[in-house]
Design a protein around this motif. Structure first.
Motif, mmCIF file in Angstrom:
data_model
loop_
_atom_site.group_PDB
_atom_site.id
_atom_site.type_symbol
_atom_site.label_atom_id
_atom_site.label_comp_id
_atom_site.label_asym_id
_atom_site.label_seq_id
_atom_site.Cartn_x
_atom_site.Cartn_y
_atom_site.Cartn_z
ATOM 1 N N PHE A 290 7.048 2.725 -2.887
ATOM 2 C CA PHE A 290 8.077 2.143 -1.798
ATOM 3 C C PHE A 290 7.448 2.071 -0.514
ATOM 4 C CE2 PHE A 290 10.543 2.687 2.562
ATOM 5 C CZ PHE A 290 10.846 0.938 2.092
ATOM 6 N N PHE A 291 6.731 3.927 0.145
ATOM 7 C CA PHE A 291 5.730 4.202 1.207
ATOM 8 C C PHE A 291 4.820 3.500 0.677
ATOM 9 C CE2 PHE A 291 9.811 7.075 1.270
ATOM 10 C CZ PHE A 291 10.084 6.930 2.672
ATOM 11 N N LEU A 292 3.483 3.398 -0.299
ATOM 12 C CA LEU A 292 2.501 3.017 -0.044
ATOM 13 C C LEU A 292 2.433 2.063 -0.034
ATOM 14 C CD1 LEU A 292 1.340 3.700 -4.134
ATOM 15 C CD2 LEU A 292 1.025 4.902 -1.436
ATOM 16 N N ALA A 297 0.548 6.213 5.414
ATOM 17 C CA ALA A 297 0.570 7.874 5.225
ATOM 18 C C ALA A 297 1.813 8.654 4.474
ATOM 19 C CB ALA A 297 0.649 8.161 7.231
ATOM 20 N N ARG A 298 2.714 8.262 4.960
ATOM 21 C CA ARG A 298 3.898 7.864 4.418
ATOM 22 C C ARG A 298 4.039 9.233 2.752
ATOM 23 N NH1 ARG A 298 7.366 12.778 4.675
ATOM 24 N NH2 ARG A 298 9.880 12.266 4.526
ATOM 25 N N ALA A 299 3.541 7.973 2.737
ATOM 26 C CA ALA A 299 3.512 8.036 0.523
ATOM 27 C C ALA A 299 2.533 8.904 0.823
ATOM 28 C CB ALA A 299 2.537 6.862 0.223
ATOM 29 N N LEU A 300 1.306 9.484 1.305
ATOM 30 C CA LEU A 300 -0.108 10.543 1.146
ATOM 31 C C LEU A 300 0.831 11.960 1.051
ATOM 32 C CD1 LEU A 300 -2.503 11.255 0.190
ATOM 33 C CD2 LEU A 300 -3.143 10.435 2.153
ATOM 34 N N ARG A 325 -4.265 4.246 -0.529
ATOM 35 C CA ARG A 325 -4.164 3.916 0.340
ATOM 36 C C ARG A 325 -4.368 3.914 1.955
ATOM 37 N NH1 ARG A 325 -2.433 -0.343 2.515
ATOM 38 N NH2 ARG A 325 -0.222 -1.247 2.414
ATOM 39 N N ASN A 326 -4.806 5.274 1.651
ATOM 40 C CA ASN A 326 -5.435 5.667 3.115
ATOM 41 C C ASN A 326 -6.789 5.874 2.917
ATOM 42 O OD1 ASN A 326 -2.509 7.001 4.939
ATOM 43 N ND2 ASN A 326 -2.449 7.311 2.914
ATOM 44 N N GLY A 327 -7.298 5.321 2.504
ATOM 45 C CA GLY A 327 -9.427 4.897 2.211
ATOM 46 C C GLY A 327 -9.627 6.111 1.829
ATOM 47 N N ARG A 328 -9.025 7.238 1.512
ATOM 48 C CA ARG A 328 -9.717 8.320 1.082
ATOM 49 C C ARG A 328 -10.357 8.700 -0.208
ATOM 50 N NH1 ARG A 328 -5.780 12.897 4.159
ATOM 51 N NH2 ARG A 328 -6.953 14.304 2.002
#
Length: 398
Positions: A290-292, A297-300, A325-328
């Motif tokens: 869901f958070f993805l 950021a919350r997903a991570l 998803r956070n570009g890492r």
């Protein structure tokens, strides 16, 4: 009817516990029943009631005694798997440990090894348990390890045996086994076969929301969106589960009902955050997808917690997806490379690696990972790029 029967039993044990200040055994039994209720209802408040009953039992129990094995089972159920061993060791230190308690300890240890990524240990423990008794639950546990390590032929043989054993067991066991077989077929991208298994499970246990959610999910994958939407709408009305709200939001948005979709997303996030406040480990694995989509950021944050609580292949891949998803990308690649050194071997592992490798400019690895994913699940790459970060201009995400 089953919930009503559980509620009556719970009230009885709570009454008996209230009648005597030293009675912790009835509080332990109430905790077990609350845990059963949570599995049936999907209501995390039932987990809270189970935890509260356990806390009250330990307040009453003599030092060194109390519902240690039940607390270990509870911690496993809410994904606090790294807390389980301490209580198991304490039970083993008792003067008298019954054969049933020893079996429960061995079973929990095997499950903890599986979810901790210690697959050789888990396999050995499951096989030792099966050497003692070839029950449906034990056969399924080893079968799941087999298919998650890409040994589907071994998994099928174990599930065939489990089905023969289950023929003499209650309908709940037979329906659960059919659901498990459907989940295995889903992991292979065999949607028609998985749907058939879920339908058969529902025939045995009509009205089970746990099974119905799998039917709705497969219908959505197959493009039968209106059928899936109606099922998810019914599931949301009955369970108030945020996972179903998110799925329904996607289907409402697909047909242009953006206001309804957004309202469902807001409701889902509120419920997820409320659950995470008390049971963060139990919530994390269910909430990450869901958070993805809605708050990377919350997903991570949740994926980091999930990985720490249950450091097996499943949570490691989810963590890698959150990193992507956070570009890492480099960190995601390192995480996935570590998983590839273990027996864990699933389509989502390879699909995620293919996306990461492409972003890092490794075309050869991207191609080989893609081929590995598709060899397990021909649909594995259909939506794989959806984990990429949104563009900075806020335009179309892909």
């Amino acid at each position: 009817r089953r919930l009503a029967a559980l509620d009556e039993s719970i009230r009885g044990h709570e009454r008996m516990a209230a009648a005597r200040a030293d009675n912790w055994l009835d509080l332990e039994r109430a905790a077990l029943l609350y845990l059963q209720r949570a599995r049936l209802s999907g209501d995390y408040d039932d987990y809270g009631r189970a935890e509260d009953a356990l806390a009250r039992a330990f307040q009453r129990a003599p030092r060194g005694a109390g519902p240690l094995l039940t607390r270990a089972s509870f911690n496993y159920a809410v994904h606090r798997v790294l807390r389980v061993e301490e209580d198991l060791r304490a039970v083993e230190g008792w003067v008298v440990v019954s054969p049933d308690q020893r079996e429960a300890i061995a079973s929990l240890r095997a499950d903890v090894a599986y979810h901790s990524g210690r697959y050789a240990d888990a396999r050995r423990m499951y096989e030792e348990l099966l050497a003692q008794r070839r029950s449906v639950g034990r056969l399924v546990a080893l079968a799941q390890l087999e298919w998650k390590t890409n040994h589907f032929d071994r998994a099928e043989a174990l599930l065939d045996e489990a089905q023969r054993v289950a023929a003499e067991e209650p309908e709940e066991s037979r329906a659960w086994l059919r659901m498990v077989r459907g989940m295995m077929e889903s992991d292979r991208g065999r949607w028609e076969a998985s749907l058939a298994q879920f339908r058969e499970a529902l025939r045995v246990r009509p009205g089970s929301w746990v099974i119905e959610e799998h039917v709705a999910e497969v219908l959505a994958w197959m493009g039968r969106h209106e059928e899936a939407r109606l099922m998810y709408a019914d599931l949301v009305a009955r369970t108030q589960d945020p996972e179903f709200m998110d799925q329904l939001a996607d289907l409402e948005a697909r047909r242009g009902q953006t206001a309804q979709a957004q309202a469902l997303i807001v409701r889902a996030r509120t419920i997820y955050e409320r659950r995470a406040a008390r049971f963060p480990e139990a919530t994390a694995g269910h909430a990450i997808e869901f958070f993805l989509k809605h708050a990377p950021a919350r997903a991570l944050e949740l994926a980091t917690l999930d990985r720490a609580a249950r450091p097996g292949g499943e949570s490691q891949v989810r963590y890698a997806r959150a990193l992507v998803r956070n570009g890492r990308f480099a960190e995601a690649r390192a995480t996935l490379d570590a998983v590839r050194q273990t027996p864990w071997n699933t389509a989502d592992l390879h699909a995620t690696l293919s996306v990461v490798a492409a972003q890092l400019g490794d075309a050869a690895l991207a191609a080989s990972a893609r081929a590995a994913a598709l060899a397990i699940d021909p649909h594995a790459m259909d939506d794989a790029d959806e984990i990429l970060p949104d563009p900075p201009d806020g335009g179309a995400t892909r």
